[in-house]
Design a protein around this motif. Structure first.
Motif, PDB file in Angstrom:
ATOM      1  N   VAL A   1      -9.118 -30.490   3.618  1.00 46.27           N
ATOM      2  CA  VAL A   1     -10.517 -30.215   3.276  1.00 46.27           C
ATOM      3  C   VAL A   1     -10.696 -28.703   3.130  1.00 46.27           C
ATOM      4  O   VAL A   1     -11.377 -28.241   2.210  1.00 46.27           O
ATOM      5  CB  VAL A   1     -11.483 -30.821   4.319  1.00 46.27           C
ATOM      6  CG1 VAL A   1     -12.877 -30.214   4.200  1.00 46.27           C
ATOM      7  CG2 VAL A   1     -11.557 -32.331   4.149  1.00 46.27           C
ATOM      8  N   GLY A   2     -10.074 -27.947   4.013  1.00 43.32           N
ATOM      9  CA  GLY A   2     -10.108 -26.487   3.880  1.00 43.32           C
ATOM     10  C   GLY A   2      -9.531 -26.041   2.546  1.00 43.32           C
ATOM     11  O   GLY A   2     -10.061 -25.124   1.899  1.00 43.32           O
ATOM     12  N   GLN A   3      -8.449 -26.675   2.121  1.00 40.12           N
ATOM     13  CA  GLN A   3      -7.879 -26.348   0.815  1.00 40.12           C
ATOM     14  C   GLN A   3      -8.842 -26.705  -0.318  1.00 40.12           C
ATOM     15  O   GLN A   3      -8.964 -25.952  -1.288  1.00 40.12           O
ATOM     16  CB  GLN A   3      -6.553 -27.090   0.608  1.00 40.12           C
ATOM     17  CG  GLN A   3      -5.414 -26.531   1.423  1.00 40.12           C
ATOM     18  CD  GLN A   3      -4.115 -27.234   1.085  1.00 40.12           C
ATOM     19  OE1 GLN A   3      -4.066 -28.459   1.004  1.00 40.12           O
ATOM     20  NE2 GLN A   3      -3.072 -26.456   0.896  1.00 40.12           N
ATOM     21  N   LEU A   4      -9.516 -27.841  -0.186  1.00 38.68           N
ATOM     22  CA  LEU A   4     -10.495 -28.227  -1.208  1.00 38.68           C
ATOM     23  C   LEU A   4     -11.609 -27.193  -1.332  1.00 38.68           C
ATOM     24  O   LEU A   4     -12.026 -26.839  -2.436  1.00 38.68           O
ATOM     25  CB  LEU A   4     -11.104 -29.592  -0.878  1.00 38.68           C
ATOM     26  CG  LEU A   4     -10.427 -30.815  -1.440  1.00 38.68           C
ATOM     27  CD1 LEU A   4     -11.021 -32.079  -0.835  1.00 38.68           C
ATOM     28  CD2 LEU A   4     -10.534 -30.856  -2.951  1.00 38.68           C
ATOM     29  N   VAL A   5     -12.091 -26.720  -0.190  1.00 36.59           N
ATOM     30  CA  VAL A   5     -13.146 -25.701  -0.203  1.00 36.59           C
ATOM     31  C   VAL A   5     -12.625 -24.427  -0.868  1.00 36.59           C
ATOM     32  O   VAL A   5     -13.298 -23.840  -1.726  1.00 36.59           O
ATOM     33  CB  VAL A   5     -13.675 -25.428   1.221  1.00 36.59           C
ATOM     34  CG1 VAL A   5     -14.575 -24.200   1.247  1.00 36.59           C
ATOM     35  CG2 VAL A   5     -14.412 -26.653   1.759  1.00 36.59           C
ATOM     36  N   ALA A   6     -11.417 -24.002  -0.506  1.00 37.15           N
ATOM     37  CA  ALA A   6     -10.836 -22.793  -1.115  1.00 37.15           C
ATOM     38  C   ALA A   6     -10.616 -22.991  -2.606  1.00 37.15           C
ATOM     39  O   ALA A   6     -10.882 -22.071  -3.400  1.00 37.15           O
ATOM     40  CB  ALA A   6      -9.524 -22.445  -0.413  1.00 37.15           C
ATOM     41  N   LEU A   7     -10.172 -24.175  -3.010  1.00 40.61           N
ATOM     42  CA  LEU A   7      -9.990 -24.470  -4.431  1.00 40.61           C
ATOM     43  C   LEU A   7     -11.324 -24.392  -5.163  1.00 40.61           C
ATOM     44  O   LEU A   7     -11.428 -23.812  -6.238  1.00 40.61           O
ATOM     45  CB  LEU A   7      -9.355 -25.858  -4.600  1.00 40.61           C
ATOM     46  CG  LEU A   7      -9.079 -26.282  -6.036  1.00 40.61           C
ATOM     47  CD1 LEU A   7      -7.724 -26.955  -6.125  1.00 40.61           C
ATOM     48  CD2 LEU A   7     -10.152 -27.202  -6.557  1.00 40.61           C
ATOM     49  N   ARG A   8     -12.363 -24.959  -4.558  1.00 42.00           N
ATOM     50  CA  ARG A   8     -13.687 -24.899  -5.182  1.00 42.00           C
ATOM     51  C   ARG A   8     -14.175 -23.464  -5.287  1.00 42.00           C
ATOM     52  O   ARG A   8     -14.803 -23.095  -6.284  1.00 42.00           O
ATOM     53  CB  ARG A   8     -14.680 -25.765  -4.400  1.00 42.00           C
ATOM     54  CG  ARG A   8     -14.368 -27.259  -4.558  1.00 42.00           C
ATOM     55  CD  ARG A   8     -15.421 -28.112  -3.950  1.00 42.00           C
ATOM     56  NE  ARG A   8     -16.671 -27.906  -4.699  1.00 42.00           N
ATOM     57  CZ  ARG A   8     -17.738 -28.664  -4.534  1.00 42.00           C
ATOM     58  NH1 ARG A   8     -17.734 -29.663  -3.663  1.00 42.00           N
ATOM     59  NH2 ARG A   8     -18.835 -28.438  -5.234  1.00 42.00           N
TER      60      ARG A   8
ATOM     61  N   ALA B   1     -12.236 -20.885  -5.690  1.00 43.23           N
ATOM     62  CA  ALA B   1     -11.446 -20.316  -6.790  1.00 43.23           C
ATOM     63  C   ALA B   1     -11.999 -20.767  -8.153  1.00 43.23           C
ATOM     64  O   ALA B   1     -11.895 -20.020  -9.134  1.00 43.23           O
ATOM     65  CB  ALA B   1      -9.983 -20.715  -6.655  1.00 43.23           C
ATOM     66  N   LEU B   2     -12.563 -21.962  -8.204  1.00 44.93           N
ATOM     67  CA  LEU B   2     -13.161 -22.456  -9.443  1.00 44.93           C
ATOM     68  C   LEU B   2     -14.608 -21.977  -9.630  1.00 44.93           C
ATOM     69  O   LEU B   2     -15.224 -22.250 -10.653  1.00 44.93           O
ATOM     70  CB  LEU B   2     -13.136 -23.993  -9.469  1.00 44.93           C
ATOM     71  CG  LEU B   2     -11.765 -24.653  -9.598  1.00 44.93           C
ATOM     72  CD1 LEU B   2     -11.880 -26.173  -9.417  1.00 44.93           C
ATOM     73  CD2 LEU B   2     -11.122 -24.312 -10.930  1.00 44.93           C
TER      74      LEU B   2
END
Length: 162
Positions: free
Chosen positions: A148-155, A157-158
């Protein structure tokens, strides 16, 4: 796990909350909310995975850990191939929705497992080696929180977070 019933009830409540945690970080539901279909398959520069691949990986891993805990027979899956989807994007909006629904269904099943008075959280999972139910529940929660932390960081970045 023997001992004080009040302490056991407190542990159960904390584990149920941890599986859907939003105390120290964003929840799974918050992390996936509102990702536009056209961005679900985009991996930003320097990223190995898209939001779709992360969501599917979280779902697959949680389902696998749950299966390990509750299935009469369990077959170990091949790492990493069985845990990471190849396509960067979901086939369609229905595939995205189905993945989210399946994750939430399995999360509820984990919470029900925690609440099940017939399950001794300290007991070894019957077909496991040394893995206890408690260890598997914590593993599922920890794994989800990490990604979930990666998803937040990916978002971020987007440019689609906060």
């Amino acid at each position: 796990m023997g001992g004080d019933p009040a302490q056991l009830e407190l542990l159960i409540m904390q584990l149920v909350n941890l599986l859907d945690s939003k105390d120290a970080h964003a929840s799974f539901d918050a992390a996936v909310k509102g990702i536009a279909p056209k961005l679900r398959g985009v991996a930003p520069i320097g990223w190995e995975y898209s939001a779709w691949q992360l969501v599917e990986h979280i779902r697959i891993a949680q389902a696998d850990i749950l299966e390990f805990c509750v299935a009469a027979r369990y077959t170990e899956k091949k790492w990493p191939d069985a845990y990471w989807p190849k396509p960067a994007a979901p086939a369609n909006a229905a595939a995205w929705a189905a993945s989210l629904t399946a994750f939430r269904r399995d999360r509820k099943a984990f919470q029900a497992l925690v609440r099940n008075p017939r399950i001794d959280l300290g007991a070894v999972v019957p077909h496991g080696t040394t893995q206890t139910y408690l260890r598997e529940i914590l593993l599922a929660a920890d794994h989800t929180a990490y990604h979930v932390g990666q998803l937040v960081a990916l978002r971020k970045a987007l440019g689609i977070w906060g």
